[in-house]
Design a protein around this motif. Structure first.
Motif, short mmCIF file in Angstrom:
data_model
loop_
_atom_site.label_atom_id
_atom_site.label_comp_id
_atom_site.label_asym_id
_atom_site.label_seq_id
_atom_site.Cartn_x
_atom_site.Cartn_y
_atom_site.Cartn_z
N SER A 74 -63.94 31.79 -15.52
CA SER A 74 -63.15 31.31 -14.39
C SER A 74 -61.68 31.72 -14.52
O SER A 74 -61.06 32.16 -13.55
N LEU A 75 -61.12 31.58 -15.72
CA LEU A 75 -59.72 31.97 -15.94
C LEU A 75 -59.52 33.47 -15.72
O LEU A 75 -58.53 33.89 -15.13
N GLU A 76 -60.48 34.27 -16.19
CA GLU A 76 -60.40 35.72 -15.97
C GLU A 76 -60.44 36.04 -14.48
O GLU A 76 -59.69 36.90 -14.00
N ASN A 77 -61.30 35.36 -13.73
CA ASN A 77 -61.40 35.59 -12.29
C ASN A 77 -60.12 35.15 -11.57
O ASN A 77 -59.65 35.83 -10.66
N ILE A 78 -59.57 34.02 -11.97
CA ILE A 78 -58.33 33.55 -11.38
C ILE A 78 -57.25 34.61 -11.57
O ILE A 78 -56.53 34.96 -10.64
N GLN A 81 -53.39 38.47 -9.68
CA GLN A 81 -52.52 39.52 -10.21
C GLN A 81 -51.86 40.36 -9.11
O GLN A 81 -50.68 40.70 -9.23
N PRO A 82 -52.55 40.71 -8.04
CA PRO A 82 -51.90 41.51 -6.99
C PRO A 82 -50.71 40.81 -6.31
O PRO A 82 -49.94 41.45 -5.62
#
Length: 158
Positions: free
Chosen positions: A16-20, A25-26
């Protein structure tokens, strides 16, 4: 609960943190354009959050040598993100300030954090956010104490 249950929850949390991070990031376009290493990004974020942090404190916080910090700083200076200079009051001390691009990145980052809070975080219950923060602080304390007390990576004494 079994260790497998804990592992499943842990891995789902990391995912979930990676997806967030991927989704958000953009929202800081300059950070994407600069193509910094994760170490350089970490250093920049530390300086954006703690303007008066020293290189020694950065080294301690991210667990790498002052030499490695200095190498990462070379790229940050080259990109006009951070500027190192000798403190005239104490010549053994180096002061860090933002370069022109660093100031712009800080503005974008501040706007990014504000928009995240307004757009997403504020939609969550404050009690849930406080509980999450308490759990993270508890996890940090557990890990810190385990490392200080000499636990190896499997939770056994060294």
């Amino acid at each position: 609960m079994s260790l497998d249950d804990y592992k499943k929850i842990y891995l789902q949390s990391i995912y979930s943190l990676e997806n967030i991070a991927k989704y958000l990031q953009p929202k800081v376009p300059l950070l994407s354009e600069l193509q910094l290493t994760s170490r350089q990004e970490t250093i920049m974020i530390l300086f954006m959050r703690h303007k008066s942090i020293t290189l020694g404190e950065v080294s301690e916080r991210i667990g790498i040598s002052k030499s490695a910090i200095s190498q990462a700083m070379n790229k940050l200076e080259k990109e006009d993100l951070l500027i190192r200079s000798i403190n005239e009051q104490n010549r053994r001390e180096v002061t860090i300030t933002f370069g022109e691009k660093g100031e712009e990145l800080k503005r974008q980052f501040d706007a990014f954090e504000t928009s995240i809070i307004e757009d997403y975080i504020s939609q969550l219950k404050l009690e849930d956010m406080q509980h999450m923060q308490n759990v993270l602080v508890q996890l940090e304390k557990t890990i810190r104490e385990g490392e200080i007390n000499g636990k190896d990576k499997y939770g056994k004494d060294d």
